[in-house]
Design an enzyme around this catalytic site. Structure first.
Site, mmCIF file in Angstrom:
data_model
loop_
_atom_site.group_PDB
_atom_site.id
_atom_site.type_symbol
_atom_site.label_atom_id
_atom_site.label_comp_id
_atom_site.label_asym_id
_atom_site.label_seq_id
_atom_site.Cartn_x
_atom_site.Cartn_y
_atom_site.Cartn_z
ATOM 1 N N ASP A 15 -20.475 32.719 11.024
ATOM 2 C CA ASP A 15 -19.657 32.524 12.214
ATOM 3 C C ASP A 15 -18.876 33.822 12.459
ATOM 4 O O ASP A 15 -18.226 34.325 11.541
ATOM 5 C CB ASP A 15 -18.707 31.371 11.849
ATOM 6 C CG ASP A 15 -17.835 30.928 12.989
ATOM 7 O OD1 ASP A 15 -17.815 31.617 14.003
ATOM 8 O OD2 ASP A 15 -17.179 29.878 12.830
ATOM 9 N N THR B 174 -23.952 24.117 8.703
ATOM 10 C CA THR B 174 -23.759 25.557 8.934
ATOM 11 C C THR B 174 -24.541 26.381 7.912
ATOM 12 O O THR B 174 -25.295 27.292 8.273
ATOM 13 C CB THR B 174 -22.247 25.900 8.851
ATOM 14 O OG1 THR B 174 -21.551 25.091 9.797
ATOM 15 C CG2 THR B 174 -21.985 27.367 9.103
ATOM 16 N N SER C 264 -19.069 20.935 4.864
ATOM 17 C CA SER C 264 -18.779 19.531 5.143
ATOM 18 C C SER C 264 -20.109 18.779 5.242
ATOM 19 O O SER C 264 -20.533 18.145 4.278
ATOM 20 C CB SER C 264 -17.950 19.456 6.422
ATOM 21 O OG SER C 264 -17.690 18.138 6.752
ATOM 22 N N GLY D 62 0.802 -1.227 0.000
ATOM 23 C CA GLY D 62 0.000 0.000 0.000
ATOM 24 C C GLY D 62 0.833 1.275 0.000
ATOM 25 O O GLY D 62 0.300 2.359 -0.212
ATOM 26 N N GLU D 63 2.132 1.169 0.245
ATOM 27 C CA GLU D 63 2.958 2.384 0.274
ATOM 28 C C GLU D 63 3.002 3.040 -1.107
ATOM 29 O O GLU D 63 2.924 2.363 -2.130
ATOM 30 C CB GLU D 63 4.389 2.037 0.719
ATOM 31 C CG GLU D 63 4.486 1.797 2.205
ATOM 32 C CD GLU D 63 5.914 1.530 2.665
ATOM 33 O OE1 GLU D 63 6.858 1.676 1.864
ATOM 34 O OE2 GLU D 63 6.075 1.157 3.842
ATOM 35 N N LYS E 117 -22.192 31.246 15.866
ATOM 36 C CA LYS E 117 -22.271 29.784 15.713
ATOM 37 C C LYS E 117 -21.549 29.115 16.866
ATOM 38 O O LYS E 117 -20.489 29.566 17.281
ATOM 39 C CB LYS E 117 -21.625 29.388 14.386
ATOM 40 C CG LYS E 117 -21.594 27.895 14.126
ATOM 41 C CD LYS E 117 -21.137 27.595 12.717
ATOM 42 C CE LYS E 117 -19.792 26.932 12.692
ATOM 43 N NZ LYS E 117 -19.371 26.497 11.377
HETATM 44 C C1 R5P Z 1 -15.877 25.865 10.473
HETATM 45 O O1 R5P Z 1 -15.281 26.566 11.281
HETATM 46 C C2 R5P Z 1 -15.807 26.062 9.006
HETATM 47 O O2 R5P Z 1 -15.463 27.377 8.676
HETATM 48 C C3 R5P Z 1 -17.102 25.677 8.335
HETATM 49 O O3 R5P Z 1 -18.122 26.557 8.745
HETATM 50 C C4 R5P Z 1 -17.477 24.254 8.682
HETATM 51 O O4 R5P Z 1 -16.427 23.378 8.417
HETATM 52 C C5 R5P Z 1 -18.722 23.825 7.932
HETATM 53 O O5 R5P Z 1 -19.045 22.539 8.319
HETATM 54 P P1 R5P Z 1 -20.503 21.961 8.112
HETATM 55 O O6 R5P Z 1 -20.833 22.036 6.664
HETATM 56 O O7 R5P Z 1 -20.375 20.541 8.601
HETATM 57 O O8 R5P Z 1 -21.418 22.751 8.967
#
Ligand code: R5P
Length: 295
Positions: free
Chosen positions: A163, A221, A217, A36-37, A186
């Site tokens: 945020d 958010t 992700s 796997g390396e 947030k």
């Molecule tokens: C967090 O501090 C980042 O700036 C994004 O707001 C965060 O990674 C978004 O993640 P998710 O889509 O899971 O809310």
């Protein structure tokens, strides 16, 4: 200039970087050993300066190892004028010890860059502006939101950061577009991962609002911010997010809250089929311009 685009970089970005930077591509041979390396070999001594480009996603660990193998290979070829463009920097979200006993992952994984005396390091919307200082590296960080808005040809009246800690992104875009900006509060539970976004009184009724962030992700958010904007009777709600780590679940979460459009960059590879409300904008020209402007 020669470009060594490693295997994490989307093909569309490789092509636009080669074209806009008028750079010669460097051929690399990749192999995987039976255990796997990883193995790589640069097939001919490149003409300096060499710009190495990598997107550390996914498989993040392998892409990171590949980057270090490439830097060591260039060193072995006596190529000393090396630049680095990291289009997506994995592990950057763990930029401090949120809970006792945790590592500062960004430090653990990127401090070895210091071994290679890299001339210019360019990142695309690094998670925290404190990272260059944490690493003790001179990094130029590109915020692409205004470029994405311009290329997507949308009109915005207001910019929102989901945020408070990330308000600099909203401010940069708002100042370029000469519109107002604000933020939401947030809170993320560091053990469960659950996000709480506190609604605030914002004067956005009838306005086209751009929510700006570095990463999607889970989509939680952006979904929560969209719901708040819908309640406040905003007109269009756009998410302008540099790195959209899109999964089926994320798409579902965002379409359920009625996000009008997600505009993102080709910093990472995306699924081939995306719904029409997700637009991926090529940032090769922007990265090339920013690299050329670095001394
Ligand atoms: C967090 O501090 C980042 O700036 C994004 O707001 C965060 O990674 C978004 O993640 P998710 O889509 O899971 O809310």
């Amino acid at each position: 200039m020669s470009i060594l685009a490693l295997s994490g970089v989307p093909q569309s970005l490789i092509e636009s970087l080669q074209r806009t930077c008028a750079a010669t591509p460097i051929e690399v041979q990749y192999k995987r050993f039976p255990d796997g390396e990883q193995y790589l070999r640069i097939l001919a001594k490149p003409v300096p300066p060499v710009t190495v480009v990598q997107s550390i996603y996914p498989d993040q660990d392998r892409k990171l190892v590949e980057l270090y193998l490439a830097l060591e290979a260039l060193n072995g070829l006596d190529v000393h004028e090396v630049n680095l463009v990291i289009t997506y920097m994995a592990y950057a979200r763990q930029d401090k010890r949120f809970l006792e006993g945790e590592p500062i992952s960004v430090k653990a994984l990127y401090m070895p860059l210091k071994l290679y005396k890299i001339k210019k390091i360019l990142t695309l919307d690094i998670h925290s502006i404190k990272i260059p200082e944490i690493l003790g590296l001179n990094i130029r960080n590109v915020l692409p939101h205004a470029y994405l808005v311009e290329k997507a040809e949308i009109n915005i009246d207001f910019v929102l950061s989901p945020d408070k800690g990330a308000i600099h992104r909203a401010q940069v875009l708002a100042e370029k577009k000469k519109v107002a900006f604000d933020y939401l509060e947030k809170y993320r539970d560091r053990t469960t991962g659950e996000i709480t976004v506190t609604p605030r009184e914002l004067n956005v009724k009838g306005m086209n609002v751009a929510i700006v962030d570095d990463i999607i992700s889970t989509g939680g958010t952006i979904a929560k911010a969209t719901q708040i904007l819908r309640k406040l009777e905003a007109n269009k709600v756009y998410a302008i997010v540099t790195h959209a780590l899109i999964s089926e679940k994320t798409i579902e979460t965002l379409s359920n809250v009625g996000l009008d459009m997600l505009i993102t960059s080709n910093s990472i590879r995306h699924p081939e089929k995306l719904p029409p409300w997700i637009r991926v904008i090529d940032v090769g020209e922007l990265l090339c311009k920013e690299l050329n402007e670095m001394i």
